[in-house]
Design a protein around this motif. Structure first.
Motif, PDB file in Angstrom:
ATOM      1  N   ASN A 196       0.958  -1.074  -0.284  1.00 42.63           N
ATOM      2  CA  ASN A 196       0.117   0.157   0.106  1.00 42.63           C
ATOM      3  C   ASN A 196       0.874   1.423  -0.002  1.00 42.63           C
ATOM      4  O   ASN A 196       2.106   1.036  -0.110  1.00 42.63           O
ATOM      5  N   LEU A 197       0.291   2.462   0.054  1.00 43.09           N
ATOM      6  CA  LEU A 197       0.876   3.651  -0.202  1.00 43.09           C
ATOM      7  C   LEU A 197       1.973   3.843   1.140  1.00 43.09           C
ATOM      8  O   LEU A 197       3.038   4.452   1.043  1.00 43.09           O
ATOM      9  N   ASP A 198       1.302   3.811   2.193  1.00 43.03           N
ATOM     10  CA  ASP A 198       2.350   3.513   3.429  1.00 43.03           C
ATOM     11  C   ASP A 198       3.602   2.928   3.353  1.00 43.03           C
ATOM     12  O   ASP A 198       4.669   3.402   3.434  1.00 43.03           O
ATOM     13  N   ALA A 199       3.483   1.744   2.753  1.00 43.93           N
ATOM     14  CA  ALA A 199       4.587   0.794   2.640  1.00 43.93           C
ATOM     15  C   ALA A 199       5.502   1.324   1.644  1.00 43.93           C
ATOM     16  O   ALA A 199       6.823   1.227   1.838  1.00 43.93           O
ATOM     17  N   MET A 200       4.868   1.883   0.488  1.00 47.08           N
ATOM     18  CA  MET A 200       5.782   2.521  -0.630  1.00 47.08           C
ATOM     19  C   MET A 200       6.437   3.673   0.053  1.00 47.08           C
ATOM     20  O   MET A 200       7.730   3.881  -0.443  1.00 47.08           O
ATOM     21  N   ASN A 202       7.564   4.361   3.166  1.00 47.67           N
ATOM     22  CA  ASN A 202       8.572   3.985   4.062  1.00 47.67           C
ATOM     23  C   ASN A 202       9.548   3.251   3.433  1.00 47.67           C
ATOM     24  O   ASN A 202      10.581   3.127   3.618  1.00 47.67           O
ATOM     25  N   ALA A 203       9.264   2.281   2.073  1.00 48.87           N
ATOM     26  CA  ALA A 203      10.473   1.665   1.344  1.00 48.87           C
ATOM     27  C   ALA A 203      11.371   2.834   0.687  1.00 48.87           C
ATOM     28  O   ALA A 203      12.487   2.736   0.662  1.00 48.87           O
ATOM     29  N   LEU A 204      10.656   3.914   0.130  1.00 56.64           N
ATOM     30  CA  LEU A 204      11.532   4.969  -0.126  1.00 56.64           C
ATOM     31  C   LEU A 204      12.430   5.635   0.679  1.00 56.64           C
ATOM     32  O   LEU A 204      13.456   5.941   0.141  1.00 56.64           O
ATOM     33  N   ILE A 330       1.433  12.289   2.042  1.00 64.90           N
ATOM     34  CA  ILE A 330       0.581  10.899   1.891  1.00 64.90           C
ATOM     35  C   ILE A 330      -0.829  11.360   1.841  1.00 64.90           C
ATOM     36  O   ILE A 330      -1.616  10.531   1.118  1.00 64.90           O
ATOM     37  N   THR A 331      -1.396  12.308   2.385  1.00 63.71           N
ATOM     38  CA  THR A 331      -2.765  12.627   2.378  1.00 63.71           C
ATOM     39  C   THR A 331      -3.154  13.081   0.927  1.00 63.71           C
ATOM     40  O   THR A 331      -3.979  12.611   0.384  1.00 63.71           O
ATOM     41  N   LYS A 353       8.453   8.430  -8.063  1.00 66.60           N
ATOM     42  CA  LYS A 353       9.562   8.400  -7.291  1.00 66.60           C
ATOM     43  C   LYS A 353       9.530   9.540  -6.542  1.00 66.60           C
ATOM     44  O   LYS A 353       8.691  10.409  -6.315  1.00 66.60           O
ATOM     45  N   LYS A 354      10.838   9.664  -5.829  1.00 63.18           N
ATOM     46  CA  LYS A 354      10.858  10.736  -4.627  1.00 63.18           C
ATOM     47  C   LYS A 354      12.056  11.775  -5.266  1.00 63.18           C
ATOM     48  O   LYS A 354      13.106  11.219  -5.919  1.00 63.18           O
TER      49      LYS A 354
END
Length: 447
Positions: A196-200, A202-204, A330-331, A353-354
């Motif tokens: 999910n987006l939270d995990a994405m 966090n992974a970045l 994130i919001t 991307k970041k």
């Protein structure tokens, strides 16, 4: 002398189109004769997606004949070349000697002039920044017929305004760029599947030490699975790290692709059903990479299929790319991704991307999150992109002018409040609007 002929032109998205008068000058003298006769815009290999390098009823100078290498300083890694040279030509020539471009976008079929005009960026923006960081100087043909050198020390306003300036200040003739020394043309990569987006996000953050990072997300996922996808991270592979099978040819270059989409596919080929199936395939492929991959697959996977843009049909497509700040990101991302998933506009290929710190005046990147996503052109797309524009604006973000096809003048000015500074430089160097395009008319980038 280059002669003009009428031709229907479009960007890579095949939308919009324009009946333009096309010339292909071979040198600065021919180019100067063309610009003295009225409004014109320079064009390279046509990989901008929208109306950046088309000109309804007016002249377009295709500058790809002006693509020669001028000098090479191997000690310093500095190449001087004509601006019509492409990354493909540079890689083919210099990679066997252990040199690669410092900044690579998603295709190698871009000219150096186009790379400057769009201030291109790639998977390593958070580490390397955008194309301006590898350019030492360039010469540019101005509206009054003079040729000047621009750098951080000489005509610095003209230098910085051309990065993201979309070719509207003059025609870049030659450039000095810095290449990067490499031991191999391979990359060591790792894929991380996220739910999910939270995990994405966090992974970045977890893998921010990697120079290269890019993610694919499932654009139709919703609810608790919103933002699920695969993050791929990597770094340049050292010679000693390569497996024995790859050490035999550590500086291997790409072969010319023989795969091609020979004609425009029917418009009904891409729909919500087929996109769901294709996304499953993409997700599987993204999550199953080899540890060591060649730069062709790492940087330019779509280049392996010539004319892949025909897959969207004759209706064409847009690539919508935005960047928003990290604060409350994130919001805002959740809201925008939900809008996309429920839009009914068949979102397809995407890159998440970041980004690192931004620079320039009309240059796109700044520190935050960016998503680039393709939409086939449909009846309701323009109304939907206006809703997206509003959401991006509310998040404090902006969209990439080098890919845009639908933004309006009012929203552009809100997204890029520094436009007035750029227009002042335009007025200084091109007060008669010799360099214009369909985009400049749409967004008011004229004096």
């Amino acid at each position: 002398m280059a002669t003009a002929h009428q031709e229907i032109l479009a960007g890579w998205g095949n939308y919009p189109t324009a009946n333009s008068y096309v010339t292909t000058p071979a040198n600065a003298q021919e180019l100067n004769a063309i610009i003295t006769a009225g409004p014109v815009i320079a064009r390279g290999l046509g990989r901008s997606y929208g109306d950046q390098a088309i000109h309804t009823g007016k002249k377009v100078c295709v500058c790809t004949r002006m693509h020669h290498f001028i000098s090479w300083d191997e000690k310093e890694g500095i190449l001087e070349c004509e601006a019509g040279a492409s990354l493909d030509e540079i890689i083919t020539t210099f990679a066997p000697g252990g040199w690669m471009p410092m900044i690579c976008p998603g295709t190698k079929f871009v000219t150096i002039g186009g790379a400057i005009a769009n201030d291109i960026h790639g998977k390593a923006h958070h580490a390397d920044g955008s194309f301006i960081n590898c350019v030492i100087s360039f010469t540019i043909l101005l509206a009054n017929g003079s040729i000047v050198t621009a750098s951080r020390e000489e005509h610095p306003d003209l230098f910085i305004a051309n990065f993201g300036g979309l070719g509207l200040l003059g025609v870049i003739l030659t450039t000095k760029i810095r290449l990067r020394k490499v031991e191999t043309t391979y990359f060591r990569q790792q894929s991380v599947k996220v739910d999910n987006l939270d995990a994405m996000l966090n992974a970045l953050e977890q893998y921010k030490h990697c120079n290269y990072s890019v993610a694919w997300i499932d654009p139709l996922a919703t609810g608790s699975q919103l933002g699920r996808g695969v993050l791929t991270v990597g770094d340049a592979a050292a010679l000693e790290a390569l497996p024995e099978s790859l050490r035999k040819e550590p500086l291997k270059i790409h072969n010319a692709s023989k795969l091609s989409v020979p004609f425009f596919l029917p418009d009904f080929t891409l729909n919500n059903i087929t996109v769901r199936l294709l996304n499953k395939v993409i997700g599987f492929v993204q999550n199953s990479p080899k540890t060591f991959v060649h730069y062709e697959k790492f940087f330019f996977p779509l280049d392996m299929i010539n004319n892949w843009n025909r897959g969207y049909g004759k209706r064409g497509f847009i690539q919508y790319q935005f960047v928003i700040p990290e604060d409350n990101g994130i919001t805002h991302l959740r809201h925008i991704m939900e809008m996309i998933a429920f839009s009914g506009c068949t979102p397809f290929l995407n890159v998440f991307k970041k980004m690192g710190e931004g620079q320039g005046i009309l240059s796109f990147p700044f520190k935050g999150y960016t998503l680039a996503i393709d939409f086939p052109v449909t009846k309701g797309l323009k109304a939907f992109t206006k809703q997206l524009d509003e959401a991006v604006l509310q998040a404090g973000g902006r969209i990439y002018l080098g890919k845009d096809a639908m933004l309006d003048k009012t929203t552009f000015r809100l997204m890029y409040p520094q436009y007035e500074s750029w227009l002042a430089i335009k007025a200084k160097y091109d007060p008669s609007n010799v360099f214009t395009s369909d985009l400049s008319a749409r967004l008011g980038l004229e004096v």
